[in-house]
Design a protein around this motif. Sequence first.
Motif, mmCIF file in Angstrom:
data_model
loop_
_atom_site.group_PDB
_atom_site.id
_atom_site.type_symbol
_atom_site.label_atom_id
_atom_site.label_comp_id
_atom_site.label_asym_id
_atom_site.label_seq_id
_atom_site.Cartn_x
_atom_site.Cartn_y
_atom_site.Cartn_z
ATOM 1 N N GLY A 142 0.860 -1.218 0.054
ATOM 2 C CA GLY A 142 -0.025 -0.106 -0.024
ATOM 3 C C GLY A 142 0.747 1.182 0.037
ATOM 4 N N VAL A 143 2.090 1.107 -0.303
ATOM 5 C CA VAL A 143 2.953 2.240 -0.249
ATOM 6 C C VAL A 143 2.958 3.088 -1.394
ATOM 7 N N ILE A 144 2.740 4.326 -1.288
ATOM 8 C CA ILE A 144 2.811 5.307 -2.442
ATOM 9 C C ILE A 144 3.877 5.459 -3.206
ATOM 10 N N HIS A 145 3.650 5.446 -4.709
ATOM 11 C CA HIS A 145 4.825 5.328 -5.601
ATOM 12 C C HIS A 145 5.636 6.418 -5.638
ATOM 13 N N GLY A 146 7.088 6.176 -5.627
ATOM 14 C CA GLY A 146 7.962 7.197 -5.475
ATOM 15 C C GLY A 146 7.813 8.283 -6.446
ATOM 16 N N GLY A 147 7.135 8.004 -7.847
ATOM 17 C CA GLY A 147 7.004 9.145 -8.644
ATOM 18 C C GLY A 147 6.218 10.028 -8.139
ATOM 19 N N ALA A 148 5.173 9.765 -7.325
ATOM 20 C CA ALA A 148 4.160 10.864 -6.871
ATOM 21 C C ALA A 148 4.994 11.539 -5.822
ATOM 22 N N VAL A 149 5.665 10.990 -4.851
ATOM 23 C CA VAL A 149 6.277 11.697 -4.008
ATOM 24 C C VAL A 149 7.450 12.722 -4.854
ATOM 25 N N SER A 150 7.921 12.243 -5.833
ATOM 26 C CA SER A 150 8.872 13.233 -6.651
ATOM 27 C C SER A 150 8.164 14.249 -7.357
ATOM 28 N N LEU A 163 5.346 15.537 -5.942
ATOM 29 C CA LEU A 163 5.126 16.714 -5.035
ATOM 30 C C LEU A 163 6.221 17.561 -4.721
ATOM 31 N N MET A 164 7.384 16.881 -4.544
ATOM 32 C CA MET A 164 8.586 17.495 -4.093
ATOM 33 C C MET A 164 8.887 18.620 -4.869
ATOM 34 N N ASP A 165 8.965 18.213 -6.459
ATOM 35 C CA ASP A 165 9.376 19.272 -7.605
ATOM 36 C C ASP A 165 8.370 20.268 -7.705
ATOM 37 N N THR A 166 7.298 20.026 -7.429
ATOM 38 C CA THR A 166 5.968 21.060 -7.643
ATOM 39 C C THR A 166 6.191 22.190 -6.446
ATOM 40 N N CYS A 167 6.214 21.535 -5.213
ATOM 41 C CA CYS A 167 6.575 22.174 -4.053
ATOM 42 C C CYS A 167 7.977 23.163 -4.183
ATOM 43 N N ALA A 168 9.036 22.867 -4.715
ATOM 44 C CA ALA A 168 10.206 23.489 -4.920
ATOM 45 C C ALA A 168 10.010 24.540 -5.983
ATOM 46 N N GLY A 169 9.062 24.229 -7.101
ATOM 47 C CA GLY A 169 8.572 25.101 -7.796
ATOM 48 C C GLY A 169 7.782 26.519 -7.211
ATOM 49 N N ALA A 170 7.006 25.841 -6.429
ATOM 50 C CA ALA A 170 6.216 27.128 -5.486
ATOM 51 C C ALA A 170 6.979 27.985 -4.880
ATOM 52 N N ALA A 171 8.175 27.417 -4.353
ATOM 53 C CA ALA A 171 8.876 28.308 -3.385
ATOM 54 C C ALA A 171 9.745 29.210 -4.407
ATOM 55 N N VAL A 172 10.131 28.920 -5.399
ATOM 56 C CA VAL A 172 10.783 29.762 -6.340
ATOM 57 C C VAL A 172 9.790 31.015 -6.793
ATOM 58 N N MET A 173 8.688 30.316 -7.214
ATOM 59 C CA MET A 173 7.790 31.478 -7.413
ATOM 60 C C MET A 173 7.284 32.360 -6.464
ATOM 61 N N SER A 174 7.322 31.985 -5.297
ATOM 62 C CA SER A 174 7.004 32.872 -3.915
ATOM 63 C C SER A 174 8.291 33.639 -3.458
ATOM 64 N N HIS A 175 9.437 33.519 -4.070
ATOM 65 C CA HIS A 175 10.621 34.117 -3.601
ATOM 66 C C HIS A 175 10.538 35.754 -3.927
ATOM 67 N N PRO A 176 11.009 36.719 -3.070
ATOM 68 C CA PRO A 176 10.986 37.943 -3.063
ATOM 69 C C PRO A 176 11.486 38.691 -4.611
ATOM 70 N N GLU A 177 12.394 37.902 -5.201
ATOM 71 C CA GLU A 177 12.783 38.263 -6.492
ATOM 72 C C GLU A 177 11.904 37.272 -7.232
ATOM 73 N N ALA A 178 10.753 37.432 -7.237
ATOM 74 C CA ALA A 178 9.895 36.292 -7.838
ATOM 75 C C ALA A 178 10.043 36.335 -9.330
#
Length: 146
Positions: free
Chosen positions: A55-63, A65-80
């Motif tokens: 029942g373990v989530i596939h590593g691709g889904a975790v990847s 998630l992490m890639d999308t979150c990292a992109g959101a962090a970039v988009m929210s940087h003060p030097e957006a």
Amino acid sequence: MTDIQKTRRDMIARQFIEAIPHAQELGMRLTTVEDGKAVIAMDYDTRLVGDPETGVIHGGAVSALMDTCAGAAVMSHPEAAVATATLDLRIDYMRPATPGDQITATAECYHVTRSVAFVRATAVDADADRPVATATGAFTIERAKS
């Protein structure tokens, strides 16, 4: 940062997530956005299971998630940036996420150059003291035309 600037930053980060079809399909939700930081949660979903026996989530889904979150962090940087794309993303898987648990990724954009942003991220389940995965990445940044 003014309230208007914070509202704009939040709006840009949310639009970034909503524009990515796989983020919607995987059920990603932006829960927190700050200057250069983002937190995205993804609920457990049997459609994302990589190993039916455990029942373990596939590593691709975790990847994703992490890639999308990292992109959101970039988009929210003060030097957006007005746009970003992943150049390089290294993910270290520490352990399988516990079946049934929500997975939450937290990312921080810690350095920005003229054309590249650098990000660190961590994914956890209910046992936040034991990461599921960690990541470091580099992202292109396209700035608004002056």
